[in-house]
Design a protein around this motif. Structure first.
Motif, PDB file in Angstrom:
ATOM      1  N   MET A  48       5.099   1.701   4.070  1.00  0.00           N
ATOM      2  CA  MET A  48       4.206   1.524   2.908  1.00  0.00           C
ATOM      3  C   MET A  48       2.946   0.740   3.257  1.00  0.00           C
ATOM      4  O   MET A  48       1.918   0.890   2.595  1.00  0.00           O
ATOM      5  N   THR A  49       3.007  -0.088   4.311  1.00  0.00           N
ATOM      6  CA  THR A  49       1.824  -0.861   4.682  1.00  0.00           C
ATOM      7  C   THR A  49       0.730   0.008   5.298  1.00  0.00           C
ATOM      8  O   THR A  49      -0.375  -0.488   5.549  1.00  0.00           O
ATOM      9  N   PHE A  50       0.985   1.265   5.547  1.00  0.00           N
ATOM     10  CA  PHE A  50      -0.032   2.169   6.093  1.00  0.00           C
ATOM     11  C   PHE A  50      -0.782   2.924   4.995  1.00  0.00           C
ATOM     12  O   PHE A  50      -1.663   3.719   5.301  1.00  0.00           O
ATOM     13  N   PHE A  51      -0.434   2.681   3.739  1.00  0.00           N
ATOM     14  CA  PHE A  51      -1.096   3.352   2.619  1.00  0.00           C
ATOM     15  C   PHE A  51      -1.813   2.304   1.778  1.00  0.00           C
ATOM     16  O   PHE A  51      -1.180   1.406   1.211  1.00  0.00           O
ATOM     17  N   SER A  52      -3.125   2.442   1.659  1.00  0.00           N
ATOM     18  CA  SER A  52      -3.932   1.422   0.989  1.00  0.00           C
ATOM     19  C   SER A  52      -3.651   1.337  -0.511  1.00  0.00           C
ATOM     20  O   SER A  52      -3.950   0.318  -1.130  1.00  0.00           O
ATOM     21  N   MET A  53      -3.077   2.370  -1.103  1.00  0.00           N
ATOM     22  CA  MET A  53      -2.801   2.306  -2.544  1.00  0.00           C
ATOM     23  C   MET A  53      -1.740   1.247  -2.881  1.00  0.00           C
ATOM     24  O   MET A  53      -1.651   0.803  -4.017  1.00  0.00           O
ATOM     25  N   PHE A  54      -0.953   0.833  -1.883  1.00  0.00           N
ATOM     26  CA  PHE A  54       0.062  -0.198  -2.116  1.00  0.00           C
ATOM     27  C   PHE A  54      -0.486  -1.603  -1.872  1.00  0.00           C
ATOM     28  O   PHE A  54       0.236  -2.580  -2.063  1.00  0.00           O
ATOM     29  N   ASP A  55      -1.720  -1.709  -1.418  1.00  0.00           N
ATOM     30  CA  ASP A  55      -2.316  -3.018  -1.158  1.00  0.00           C
ATOM     31  C   ASP A  55      -2.992  -3.533  -2.425  1.00  0.00           C
ATOM     32  O   ASP A  55      -4.208  -3.510  -2.566  1.00  0.00           O
ATOM     33  N   VAL A  56      -2.185  -3.998  -3.352  1.00  0.00           N
ATOM     34  CA  VAL A  56      -2.681  -4.521  -4.624  1.00  0.00           C
ATOM     35  C   VAL A  56      -3.130  -5.962  -4.392  1.00  0.00           C
ATOM     36  O   VAL A  56      -2.356  -6.770  -3.871  1.00  0.00           O
ATOM     37  N   PRO A  57      -4.358  -6.295  -4.761  1.00  0.00           N
ATOM     38  CA  PRO A  57      -4.823  -7.675  -4.537  1.00  0.00           C
ATOM     39  C   PRO A  57      -4.104  -8.653  -5.472  1.00  0.00           C
ATOM     40  O   PRO A  57      -4.156  -8.526  -6.689  1.00  0.00           O
ATOM     41  N   VAL A  58      -3.417  -9.597  -4.883  1.00  0.00           N
ATOM     42  CA  VAL A  58      -2.701 -10.630  -5.642  1.00  0.00           C
ATOM     43  C   VAL A  58      -2.928 -11.969  -4.945  1.00  0.00           C
ATOM     44  O   VAL A  58      -3.270 -12.017  -3.765  1.00  0.00           O
TER      45      VAL A  58
END
Length: 195
Positions: free
Chosen positions: A131-141
């Motif tokens: 999942m770390t290879f897909f930017s859609m899962f990189d939600v800024p928190v």
């Protein structure tokens, strides 16, 4: 004629299905072979965990995936530390934990066995790594808040679990070989041998 056309469609899918069945069979074979090698399985898992940690550190993101992974691992840990039959929840004809010193010894049976715990633990890290290879899962928190919330959740959950262990007097780990205070050899029988 329709049967011939239908067979060709089914015939084209058969090699693909056979391939995936062979892949699954090979995968299951290696899982079965790894079952008795607990230490090596966990060493491999530690390597996967380190790779995941390095990936998240290097990318400086995907904290929400790590938080979700932490919640899932906490859930797995609770299942691993819990007895199969919870004395608080249900009365069963099966093996129960002894609650008094005079109760018969019954072995601790986990709700989540070690192999399933390891398998789910490792699979979760592999999925999180992908999942770390897909930017859609990189939600800024703001990750410190997630970390603090997870630590509070962990402490409260473990406190409840440890209180349950103390109340029902069980330890979910094997600590050495069990020794029982059965018959002790008498002094007259030990002196009669010519050792």
């Amino acid at each position: 004629m329709e049967g011939v056309g239908g067979d060709s469609v089914g015939g084209a899918a058969a090699p693909v299905n056979q391939f995936w069945q062979d892949v699954w069979r090979r995968y299951q074979y290696f899982l079965d072979k790894s079952t008795p090698h607990t230490v090596y399985r966990w060493i491999g898992t530690v390597v996967i965990v380190l790779i995941y940690i390095l990936r998240v550190y290097y990318v400086q993101g995907f904290y929400i995936i790590s938080y979700g992974l932490g919640i899932y691992l906490l859930n797995l840990l609770i299942g691993f530390l819990s007895p199969l039959v919870d004395p608080e929840m249900e009365v069963s004809a099966g093996p129960l934990l002894p609650t008094k010193g005079s109760d018969e010894f019954k072995p601790f049976i986990r709700r989540l066995p070690e192999f399933k715990f390891w398998y789910s633990f490792t699979k979760a890290f592999c999925i999180a790594f992908v999942m770390t290879f897909f930017s859609m899962f990189d939600v800024p928190v703001f990750w410190p808040i997630l970390l603090c919330y997870w630590i509070v959740l962990f402490v409260l959950t473990m406190r409840r679990q440890i209180a349950h262990m103390i109340k029902y007097k069980y330890i979910p780990f094997n600590i050495g070989k069990q020794r029982y205070g059965g018959k002790k050899p008498s002094s007259s029988s030990s002196g009669s041998r010519g050792d």
